[in-house]
Design a protein around this motif. Structure first.
Motif, PDB file in Angstrom:
ATOM      1  N   MET B   1       0.796  -1.258   0.020  1.00  0.00           N
ATOM      2  CA  MET B   1      -0.046   0.122   0.057  1.00  0.00           C
ATOM      3  C   MET B   1       0.993   1.341  -0.079  1.00  0.00           C
ATOM      4  O   MET B   1       1.887   1.293   0.512  1.00  0.00           O
ATOM      5  N   ARG B   2       0.586   2.113  -0.795  1.00  0.00           N
ATOM      6  CA  ARG B   2       1.297   3.356  -0.749  1.00  0.00           C
ATOM      7  C   ARG B   2       1.016   4.067   0.313  1.00  0.00           C
ATOM      8  O   ARG B   2      -0.053   4.031   1.204  1.00  0.00           O
ATOM      9  N   ASP B   5      -2.127   6.498   0.722  1.00  0.00           N
ATOM     10  CA  ASP B   5      -3.240   5.824   0.959  1.00  0.00           C
ATOM     11  C   ASP B   5      -3.282   5.379   2.592  1.00  0.00           C
ATOM     12  O   ASP B   5      -4.492   5.506   3.062  1.00  0.00           O
ATOM     13  N   LEU B   9      -6.265   6.571   4.983  1.00  0.00           N
ATOM     14  CA  LEU B   9      -7.190   5.366   5.591  1.00  0.00           C
ATOM     15  C   LEU B   9      -7.142   5.403   7.205  1.00  0.00           C
ATOM     16  O   LEU B   9      -8.238   5.598   7.750  1.00  0.00           O
ATOM     17  N   ALA B 314      -4.837  -7.878   2.795  1.00  0.00           N
ATOM     18  CA  ALA B 314      -3.840  -7.004   3.529  1.00  0.00           C
ATOM     19  C   ALA B 314      -3.055  -7.956   4.576  1.00  0.00           C
ATOM     20  O   ALA B 314      -3.301  -8.846   4.873  1.00  0.00           O
ATOM     21  N   GLY B 315      -1.663  -7.326   4.523  1.00  0.00           N
ATOM     22  CA  GLY B 315      -0.531  -8.141   5.319  1.00  0.00           C
ATOM     23  C   GLY B 315      -0.796  -7.743   6.692  1.00  0.00           C
ATOM     24  O   GLY B 315      -1.413  -6.801   6.996  1.00  0.00           O
ATOM     25  N   GLN B 318       0.419  -4.367   7.146  1.00  0.00           N
ATOM     26  CA  GLN B 318      -0.434  -3.489   6.722  1.00  0.00           C
ATOM     27  C   GLN B 318      -1.598  -2.995   7.774  1.00  0.00           C
ATOM     28  O   GLN B 318      -1.801  -1.757   7.903  1.00  0.00           O
TER      29      GLN B 318
END
Lengths: 236, 399
Positions: B1-2, B5, B9, B314-315, B318
């Motif tokens: 994920m950037r 972002d 979030l 999603a890891g 993350q």
């Protein structure tokens, strides 16, 4: 190498060791072709959840082989390196409840998956909007989940499952909270999407309303699957 | 994920629960405000005290009779300490680096003018007081450069004494009785204010030899020296020691430089600042517990959300990042609000209670915000770690 369609052969899953070991899956065979929607039906304790977790790359099977198109995922203890990336890029999930993130708008909810994969936000949102249009909820793109009806929420959840164009979608009781009309609408959408994107869709269900819509049904009982021809009624 | 972002979030998560986030951030804000306000007061007092002492200059040193170091000589032996004398002060004048020398004897006694009497500080000094102590004469002149051993009975009044005894009259040329002896007033000092509660204006200055006689003393209490700026303090000390040790036969005196005094004072005041900051830290700790509690509840409430994120790929890292990001966002916002509250409080305090000095160094502000973010990080780690360990399918099915 194509990754369309899913084939599993002799899939087994054992929990625990020695005397306390439990065989949840005792040799599951299943094949779903690209563009096909099949049902998976079984009572509680039949191994349905375990099969779902194996198919969804959440847990690894003890034995057996699973391939997506020509790509081998599991093969008797061997597994592909990054199951999480596989889950993210190759498998779409649709759940009984929509599970939309309450503080993200509809577009962001759908764009969440490509965002997690590191795609630029603009690209992710573009993909999301395309799917929302295809599912006829584009007019609610800016709405928050709490502002949507149950049917709209489920369509957004379907869009989220499809956004990465996965070759396989696992739908876990996707119509349970819906009335007959909406339940059939969801199945119609899934069939349409399966056909359009060549996706293999497995629908786990107890819902009597939608069982007659499948052309093929897998029954699972005591960790073993049996295939049966369905009526495929709605789409004949 | 950037990263952008992830930040977006995390921020969405924080702003979606406005009341809960507000109350959590408030806990941190109060903690940071307490730390900033209390350290501002501590630092303000620090600077105030230092400025009180440096108002006399920094190229100063004082010489006192006796030594502060412990020697092996038994205490029962006859003391070999030679007192500081006016002759010592005259000899010190000959050192080229020394700009001025003030021999000092201090006491307390009555100053009488007509029917009025005021008990005040009496300083027996030399003529170099204005230069060495950086004080200015407001009217008339300071004591003349007489032979300090037989100086004329002239006196200089502090501004407070002048007000009390003469009101609006001009005291120059008038005679007053100090300690029962007649003195002619030749000067009035400019007001110097208070130093740590001691009124510097409530004093009179008379020649040192007369003060010795008045207080029945044989020796000086102190000799103050002003030396050239830019000259090494050690070099001056060396010359003073050579001269005085030569005169006394031994080093029976103690030299204290302004730098040494400020160092000692500075370290004491640093401890004071640290102590008041630590008091504020208790509030900050309570705020941190608040974040920990809220984030733990949030993880429980958002099981399905976490399950979904995990299921769709999603890891753990993350998930960890998102929840820690929320905790850091909360604490950073709370910290910033706390800075504003603390600095505003310090400003209001400085207006409402001018005698209580406050000072908020910009570095403290930076550290306080860093501290808030660090606390957010610490408080967010455990709940975020628990979130990241959830089994996605079980998390969704538990709903």
């Amino acid at each position: 190498m194509t990754d369309k369609g899913i084939l599993i052969k002799g899939l087994k899953k054992r929990y625990g060791k020695g005397d306390t070991a439990v065989d949840a899956l005792k040799g599951v065979d299943m094949q779903v072709s690209p563009g096909e929607v099949v049902g998976l039906i079984g009572p509680s304790g039949s191994g349905k959840s375990t099969l779902l977790k194996c198919l969804g790359a959440v847990i690894e099977p003890t034995e057996g082989r699973m391939t997506l198109g020509n790509k081998v995922i599991y093969d008797n203890g061997w597994k592909v390196n990054d199951l999480r990336a596989l889950r993210r890029d190759k498998i779409g999930f649709i759940f009984q409840a929509p599970y939309l993130i309450p503080f993200l708008d509809v577009t962001d909810n759908v764009a969440l998956l490509p965002m997690l994969a590191g795609k630029p936000n603009a690209d992710s949102r573009k993909l999301a909007v395309e799917l929302l249009q295809a599912l006829d909820v584009a007019h609610r793109a800016k709405a928050m989940p709490s502002e949507l009806s149950g049917g709209e929420q489920q369509r957004v959840a379907i869009a989220r499952g499809l956004v990465n164009r996965p070759p396989v979608i696992l739908a876990d009781e996707p119509t349970a909270p819906l009335d007959s009309e909406r339940a059939l609408a969801v199945i119609r959408i899934l069939n349409h999407m399966a056909h359009q994107y060549e996706t293999a869709i497995i629908v786990v269900t107890h819902d009597e309303k939608i069982i007659p819509t499948f052309k093929r049904i897998y029954h699972i009982r005591d960790g073993v699957t049996y295939e049966e021809a369905g009526e495929g009624r709605v789409f004949e | 994920m950037r990263v952008a972002d992830a930040i977006r979030l995390s921020q969405s998560g924080v702003f979606s629960q406005k009341m809960r986030s507000f109350l959590t951030a408030l806990g941190i804000a109060v903690g940071i405000a307490s730390v900033v306000l209390l350290t501002s007061i501590g630092e303000g007092i620090h600077q105030f005290v230092l400025s009180e002492f440096t108002q006399f200059g920094t190229n100063l040193m004082g010489i006192n009779p006796g030594v502060t170091k412990t020697h092996g000589t038994p205490g029962a032996m006859i003391s070999n300490i030679r007192p500081l004398t006016i002759e010592d002060s005259l000899a010190l004048k000959e050192i080229p680096e020394i700009l001025g020398v003030v021999p000092l004897v201090q006491g307390n006694g009555p100053v009488e003018y007509k029917e009025k009497t005021r008990r005040t500080y009496i300083f027996g000094v030399g003529h170099k007081v204005p230069e060495v102590w950086q004080m200015r004469v407001m009217g008339g002149r300071f004591l003349p450069d007489d032979d300090p051993r037989s100086a004329r009975p002239f006196a200089v009044l502090g501004s407070r004494v002048r007000e009390e005894l003469f009101k609006s009259d001009n005291p120059l040329g008038k005679l007053v009785r100090i300690g029962g002896e007649r003195y002619r007033i030749i000067g009035i000092m400019e007001s110097k204010g208070q130093m740590l509660g001691f009124d510097l204006d409530d004093a009179v200055y008379i020649p040192v030899a007369r003060a010795l006689s008045m207080f029945n003393r044989e020796s000086l209490m102190e000799i103050d020296i002003l030396y050239m700026k830019g000259i090494s303090t050690d070099q001056v000390i060396k010359k003073v020691k050579t001269l005085l040790t030569g005169r006394h036969g031994t080093e029976d005196y103690t030299i204290t430089t302004q730098e040494q005094m400020l160092d000692v004072l500075g370290s004491v005041l640093n401890i004071l600042t640290l102590a008041v900051g630590a008091l504020g830290g208790i509030s900050l700790f309570v705020g941190a517990i608040g974040i920990l509690t809220i984030m733990t509840i949030a993880v429980q409430e958002r099981t399905s959300e976490i399950g979904l994120l995990r299921a769709i790929g999603a890891g753990r890292g993350q998930i960890l990042l998102l929840f820690i990001g929320e905790a850091i966002t909360l604490s950073a916002i709370g910290g910033f609000a706390g800075l504003l509250l603390g600095m505003g409080g310090a400003f209001i305090l400085s207006i409402a209670v001018p005698s209580l000095p406050t000072h908020t160094p910009i570095l403290y502000v930076f550290y306080a915000e860093l501290l808030a973010v660090f606390i957010g990080l610490l408080s967010g780690v455990v709940p975020a770690w628990r979130a990241s360990r959830m089994d996605p399918v079980e998390a969704l099915r538990s709903e």
